[in-house]
Design a protein around this motif. Structure first.
Motif, PDB file in Angstrom:
ATOM      1  N   ALA A 157      25.519   8.390  15.803  1.00 55.99           N
ATOM      2  CA  ALA A 157      26.331   9.345  15.051  1.00 55.99           C
ATOM      3  C   ALA A 157      25.653  10.707  15.077  1.00 55.99           C
ATOM      4  CB  ALA A 157      26.493   8.875  13.597  1.00 55.99           C
ATOM      5  N   ASP A 158      26.462  11.766  15.126  1.00 49.60           N
ATOM      6  CA  ASP A 158      25.865  13.095  15.132  1.00 49.60           C
ATOM      7  C   ASP A 158      25.454  13.486  13.711  1.00 49.60           C
ATOM      8  OD1 ASP A 158      28.138  14.007  13.743  1.00 49.60           O
ATOM      9  OD2 ASP A 158      29.137  14.652  15.581  1.00 49.60           O
ATOM     10  N   ALA A 159      24.815  14.646  13.605  1.00 51.24           N
ATOM     11  CA  ALA A 159      24.252  15.075  12.317  1.00 51.24           C
ATOM     12  C   ALA A 159      25.330  15.229  11.250  1.00 51.24           C
ATOM     13  CB  ALA A 159      23.500  16.392  12.504  1.00 51.24           C
ATOM     14  N   ARG A 160      26.487  15.745  11.622  1.00 52.59           N
ATOM     15  CA  ARG A 160      27.559  15.941  10.650  1.00 52.59           C
ATOM     16  C   ARG A 160      28.092  14.611  10.135  1.00 52.59           C
ATOM     17  NH1 ARG A 160      30.545  20.357   9.435  1.00 52.59           N
ATOM     18  NH2 ARG A 160      32.560  20.025   8.417  1.00 52.59           N
ATOM     19  N   VAL A 184      24.447  23.407   5.395  1.00 54.63           N
ATOM     20  CA  VAL A 184      22.986  23.457   5.282  1.00 54.63           C
ATOM     21  C   VAL A 184      22.379  22.102   5.635  1.00 54.63           C
ATOM     22  CG1 VAL A 184      21.066  23.694   3.654  1.00 54.63           C
ATOM     23  CG2 VAL A 184      22.942  25.324   3.612  1.00 54.63           C
ATOM     24  N   GLU A 185      22.999  21.026   5.162  1.00 56.86           N
ATOM     25  CA  GLU A 185      22.496  19.685   5.450  1.00 56.86           C
ATOM     26  C   GLU A 185      22.535  19.410   6.958  1.00 56.86           C
ATOM     27  OE1 GLU A 185      21.268  17.479   3.340  1.00 56.86           O
ATOM     28  OE2 GLU A 185      21.875  18.242   1.372  1.00 56.86           O
ATOM     29  N   VAL A 186      23.644  19.772   7.601  1.00 56.95           N
ATOM     30  CA  VAL A 186      23.795  19.521   9.040  1.00 56.95           C
ATOM     31  C   VAL A 186      22.810  20.368   9.843  1.00 56.95           C
ATOM     32  CG1 VAL A 186      25.351  19.751  11.010  1.00 56.95           C
ATOM     33  CG2 VAL A 186      26.202  18.824   8.852  1.00 56.95           C
ATOM     34  N   GLU A 187      22.675  21.639   9.484  1.00 60.24           N
ATOM     35  CA  GLU A 187      21.750  22.518  10.201  1.00 60.24           C
ATOM     36  C   GLU A 187      20.312  22.017  10.092  1.00 60.24           C
ATOM     37  OE1 GLU A 187      20.270  27.206  10.284  1.00 60.24           O
ATOM     38  OE2 GLU A 187      21.704  26.520   8.774  1.00 60.24           O
ATOM     39  N   LEU A 188      19.928  21.583   8.896  1.00 62.79           N
ATOM     40  CA  LEU A 188      18.581  21.065   8.710  1.00 62.79           C
ATOM     41  C   LEU A 188      18.354  19.831   9.576  1.00 62.79           C
ATOM     42  CD1 LEU A 188      15.833  20.664   7.241  1.00 62.79           C
ATOM     43  CD2 LEU A 188      17.090  19.363   5.526  1.00 62.79           C
ATOM     44  N   THR A 189      19.315  18.905   9.565  1.00 63.41           N
ATOM     45  CA  THR A 189      19.174  17.669  10.335  1.00 63.41           C
ATOM     46  C   THR A 189      19.012  17.959  11.813  1.00 63.41           C
ATOM     47  OG1 THR A 189      20.489  16.419   8.736  1.00 63.41           O
ATOM     48  CG2 THR A 189      20.265  15.485  10.942  1.00 63.41           C
ATOM     49  N   GLU A 190      19.825  18.838  12.326  1.00 68.17           N
ATOM     50  CA  GLU A 190      19.768  19.162  13.751  1.00 68.17           C
ATOM     51  C   GLU A 190      18.456  19.833  14.121  1.00 68.17           C
ATOM     52  OE1 GLU A 190      24.554  19.802  14.639  1.00 68.17           O
ATOM     53  OE2 GLU A 190      23.292  21.536  14.156  1.00 68.17           O
ATOM     54  N   THR A 191      18.022  20.791  13.318  1.00 67.91           N
ATOM     55  CA  THR A 191      16.787  21.523  13.620  1.00 67.91           C
ATOM     56  C   THR A 191      15.566  20.634  13.471  1.00 67.91           C
ATOM     57  OG1 THR A 191      17.796  23.567  12.815  1.00 67.91           O
ATOM     58  CG2 THR A 191      15.404  23.551  13.036  1.00 67.91           C
ATOM     59  N   ALA A 192      15.515  19.875  12.389  1.00 68.74           N
ATOM     60  CA  ALA A 192      14.360  19.012  12.151  1.00 68.74           C
ATOM     61  C   ALA A 192      14.228  17.949  13.242  1.00 68.74           C
ATOM     62  CB  ALA A 192      14.466  18.358  10.781  1.00 68.74           C
ATOM     63  N   GLU A 193      15.347  17.380  13.660  1.00 64.48           N
ATOM     64  CA  GLU A 193      15.294  16.361  14.705  1.00 64.48           C
ATOM     65  C   GLU A 193      14.860  16.970  16.024  1.00 64.48           C
ATOM     66  OE1 GLU A 193      19.037  14.368  14.804  1.00 64.48           O
ATOM     67  OE2 GLU A 193      18.558  13.090  13.077  1.00 64.48           O
TER      68      GLU A 193
END
Length: 288
Positions: A157-160, A184-193
């Motif tokens: 599953a993607d971040a969203r 904000v939640e999606v952006e954080l998940t994508e960047t952190a990963e």
């Protein structure tokens, strides 16, 4: 209002606020991050100076299985608070336990309501947890298989999609989810990963540590010994932790202000305006 971020450890996000306002440190719970405070932080900045931090192994603060344990995370959090004298500590704090580990008991300094408002902490184990929470934590507790299942879920599953799936359990009414909170939640998940900062091992370590801490019933003794003022907020429709746990935690303790809220497990995200009003009034010594 100015929002500033810093990659100093622990990673933190400043929400601005008046220079003479009280310092408020916002600490997330299991599986969370500074992003959880995206809606509440700016509201608290009207009268306070909020800063949200990422515990080790979550958000932008690196960590592994052992560094994500309750006690291990409490130490750097305590150092952070010592370096930020006068800070108040609203927050979940890995479900309400870090503050008790290092700051339980004892009176606040004169004129300071030093103990944190705790929106929906996990106040115990066993019957306090509802099926949705038990299922998620049980997966993390499974040796070898658990981490593999969690890794697989993240890969399909993607971040969203993952953010919406997690928040739909935490919210009582997912239609209340603000676009800015999801973004904000999606952006954080994508960047952190992308930076390799979201290891499954950290979540597994934190979950196992949380269950072990609760099984020892240590937190109950610590909570009973805390005499400083506490504001406890709990959603009446919490699907993860029974509201009866909050009822029991405050019963017979006049130093604890308890308020049920019309929300789920994350009132600071689901109903941020109401939560901000309640916290601000409590910090100012007013009734809400």
């Amino acid at each position: 209002m100015t929002i500033a971020t810093s990659r100093r450890l622990p990673h933190r996000v400043e929400f601005g606020g008046p220079e003479d306002g009280p310092r408020v440190v916002l600490v997330h719970g299991l599986g969370g991050s500074h992003a959880n405070w995206a809606a509440l932080g700016p509201l608290l900045a009207a009268t306070t100076r909020p800063v949200a931090v990422d515990l080790a192994g979550f958000g932008y603060t690196p960590g592994a299985r052992k560094t994500a344990h309750v006690a291990a995370n409490a130490r750097p959090l305590a150092r952070f608070l010592r370096g930020d004298r006068g800070a108040r500590r609203p927050g979940r704090q890995l479900d309400g336990r870090h503050d008790l580990d290092h700051h339980g008991g004892g009176p606040p300094r004169p004129g300071q309501r030093s103990r944190p408002p705790r929106p929906g902490p996990a106040l115990g184990t066993g019957r306090t947890f509802r099926p949705a929470a038990i299922a998620g934590i049980a997966t993390a507790l499974m040796p070898i298989v658990g981490p593999r299942l969690l890794t697989r879920r993240r890969s399909v599953a993607d971040a969203r999609q993952r953010a919406l799936s997690a928040l739909s359990i935490c919210y009582s009414d997912i239609s209340r989810l603000a676009d800015v909170q999801l973004d904000v939640e999606v952006e954080l998940t994508e960047t952190a990963e992308a930076e390799g900062l979201t290891p499954v091992a950290a979540y597994v370590g934190a979950a196992r540590s949380l269950v072990l801490h609760g099984a020892r019933r240590r937190h109950r003794r610590e909570m009973a010994a805390t005499t400083a003022p506490v504001l406890l907020l709990h959603g009446t429709h919490d699907r993860l932790v029974s509201v009866t746990a909050a009822d029991a935690a405050t019963r017979g303790n006049p130093s604890r202000r308890y308020q049920r809220q019309d929300g789920g497990h994350v009132p600071h995200m689901e109903i941020p305006a109401e939560t901000a009003h309640t916290i601000t009034a409590w910090l100012e010594g007013k009734d809400t």
